[in-house]
Design a protein around this motif. Sequence first.
Motif, short mmCIF file in Angstrom:
data_model
loop_
_atom_site.label_atom_id
_atom_site.label_comp_id
_atom_site.label_asym_id
_atom_site.label_seq_id
_atom_site.Cartn_x
_atom_site.Cartn_y
_atom_site.Cartn_z
N ASN A 280 -51.15 -6.14 -6.17
CA ASN A 280 -50.27 -5.41 -6.38
C ASN A 280 -50.21 -4.37 -7.73
OD1 ASN A 280 -49.23 -6.60 -8.14
ND2 ASN A 280 -47.27 -6.54 -6.64
N LEU B 85 -50.78 -10.59 -5.55
CA LEU B 85 -49.39 -11.32 -5.06
C LEU B 85 -50.61 -12.15 -4.75
CD1 LEU B 85 -49.36 -7.78 -2.82
CD2 LEU B 85 -47.61 -8.63 -4.30
N ASP C 21 -47.51 -1.67 -3.20
CA ASP C 21 -47.54 -2.29 -1.85
C ASP C 21 -48.27 -3.22 -1.61
OD1 ASP C 21 -46.83 -0.27 -0.75
OD2 ASP C 21 -45.46 -1.52 0.54
N GLN D 237 -43.60 -0.76 -8.28
CA GLN D 237 -44.19 -2.06 -8.29
C GLN D 237 -43.16 -2.09 -9.88
OE1 GLN D 237 -44.72 -4.73 -6.21
NE2 GLN D 237 -44.33 -2.64 -4.60
#
Length: 778
Positions: free
Chosen positions: A275, A293, A247, A226
Amino acid sequence: MKKPFLYIILVSVFFSCSGRYKTETTIPDIIPESSHTIIKVNALNDFKTLSSSNSPFAEIQIDSLLNKTSALNISTPLYICISDSSSTYITKYSESLITKDSTLNSITQKNLKKEIYNTIYNKDTLYYRIIDNLFFGSYNIKSVKKAKRDDNLELKNLLLTTDDENLGSIVFKNKQKNTFLLKHGLLSTYDIIDINAEPNTITYNGITKSSDSLFHINAFKNTTPQEFKLSEIIPANTKTLTRIAFDDFTIFSENLSNINGSPKDSVPNFLSSSNEIALLNSKTGNAIVINALDGSLIKESLNTNSIKETYKGVAIFNFDSPNIFNNCLSPFISLKNTSFGFIYESFVVFADNIETLQHIISNKLNNQTLSSSEKYKSISNSLANESSYLIYKDGEGLYEFLDRGAKGYNANVVQYVYDTDFAHINGILSKYKKRAASNSVTEDFTTKLPLEILTKPQTVKNHRNNTHEIVAQDVSNNLYLISSGGRILWKKQLDAPILGRVEQIDIYKNGRLQLVFATENRVYVIDRNGKDVGPFPMKFNDVITQPLSIFDYDNRKNYRLLVTQDKSLLMYDVNAKRVNGFKYKKASNSISTQPKHFRIGSKDYIVFSQGQKLEILNRQGQERVKVNGKIDFSENSIFLYQNKFTSLNKKGQLVQVDPKGRINIKSLGLGSNTKFETTSKTLVALKENKLKIKSQVVDLDFGDYTAPKIFYLQDKIYIITTDLQSKKVYVFDSQAKLLPNFPIFGTTSAELQNLDNKRGLELITQSDEKTITVYKMN
């Protein structure tokens, strides 16, 4: 690092073929099994500089091992294999490998089928064997006796991924505490990295690999790296940061639980929408920082109703599960007593004290975060945009991790990017220097030579990293190469003072540059490591009277070296052979200027003065242009200005000769004893305290000024002169305006260059007879 998937392909190929053919012995085959660190050195001198560069990282502090390579003439990659009890050196064997000055003896051991040799150098005895044209040496004879082939296919395939164009590579085997990788743990079997070094910065990339089912990096299996969004809330002055990313937190959590053998229900539910999770250490304390998220979802999962206080509009709440982060994210992240927290946008922060939360809030509101800091920006270009695992340490954080001084390394990041059953490693260890205010001039570094400086410092290009370095010669005719950070890389004894400037050529047409110059009786060509190249130096009985001229007529690296001896010119190629096609008849007077090559249109001109005659020759040394008249030359050089051959006469008048031999003389308005220099379109001249730049005349303070020099850098023209009387260096632009914060202190003429290949230029001068001083212009 070559593409890591090459490693996967090679594994299958080697396993499928290993039973069919007897393969040739390679270096990895004879690396001792007991080696915990394997260092592949591609550029020995540069690696020595890195090792002795006052870095705090024990893994690259191998000065004693590198210094003992003086017994060897190494021209191919050298492998240094370090175990707990000894170290070995492995490289390709050649007849010239052993230093000629050392004493060579042969010893046959009764208990061995093959011979063991020794060579004595500086009272140290190096024992070695030749195994299938490979040199295996050690200062410990027991290690040499034990040398054997051991088909370690995994290590072989890992080493095949290394890149010979880098400074070197390091393989760490079963090394859990690794200061160079800023790690403690992960249970990796192999960490392998390629290293590069620039002034104040070490970068590396590679892979980490393990066959252990408890390999912690496998917690990121089946997840996607990420972007580092947490940098938008982490304070810029954070000391230490450990950050994990994925993720899908559920997959990560299950992987980690399986590795740790912990129950899956020990992980808090509110983390399922995250995340990124990080543990940071700041001056006020520790904190857990989470990027969600879905910010609203994570807020619903938390009990934020018990408000402790509101700070700058942000509510700080009491957290009812303060020990939830004790073990659930171990070994990556662990923090006890996270009793307080706040939510800001998509970020959730927990800490064990209010002050730490206030500190994070203040820095976020004032935009003093890691993402906006110049320090972090300076290293971010060396990192991947997305990662699975990231470690950051500033100088203080590195000091605490090492338990010793950080030696100025204050911006350090290592990131891991998971890929199948291994992870890519990217790292940068940097000495960040806060950028000075705009237009400021600050002292960057000084380098003191043991003896007085004879030839003024000048710059040369480092072809390895496109930076520039400094060369200087002392009164004992030692030539020094000094790095762009101020470190003496080597010194070399010459026979006499250098005539003129040191030039650079690419003899082998491979992008690697050599230094070339002449002394009174020698022509030298020296490589980047200070070694003589090929048939050089050339020796001459008659005195060389002008600096060596280097011609590359068609820019194809077919160099010609023109030697001036009083009235004669001798042309050589890069093999030190006379160029028979060059036939210049001896001049009637001593040649008084260094011959120069100019091209106008499609024609070449070799130009110099002798007596009152301007000689203009073709490539063959024959007269190309007959000059219609005599010129009473001054001591200035000849330049190509406005497509005319240009100099000054003794009256200080500008004398120009066109390609047809016609002379034009005009006044500069300065008089005799004028010093001048030109580019193709710009002329500068100086007489006493009057400096003329194009049509502008500047009145300087009265003094003793060096000849003006023109530098064209970063699409700008700079003019430099030094007042030797007041010890001041002046820098003007092309409009005759003195640059801000000039003049500065300097005792000799100065040179301008972009040494470190970064923003801003460096000015190189001297501050006394032995000291080179470099200023940074911002």
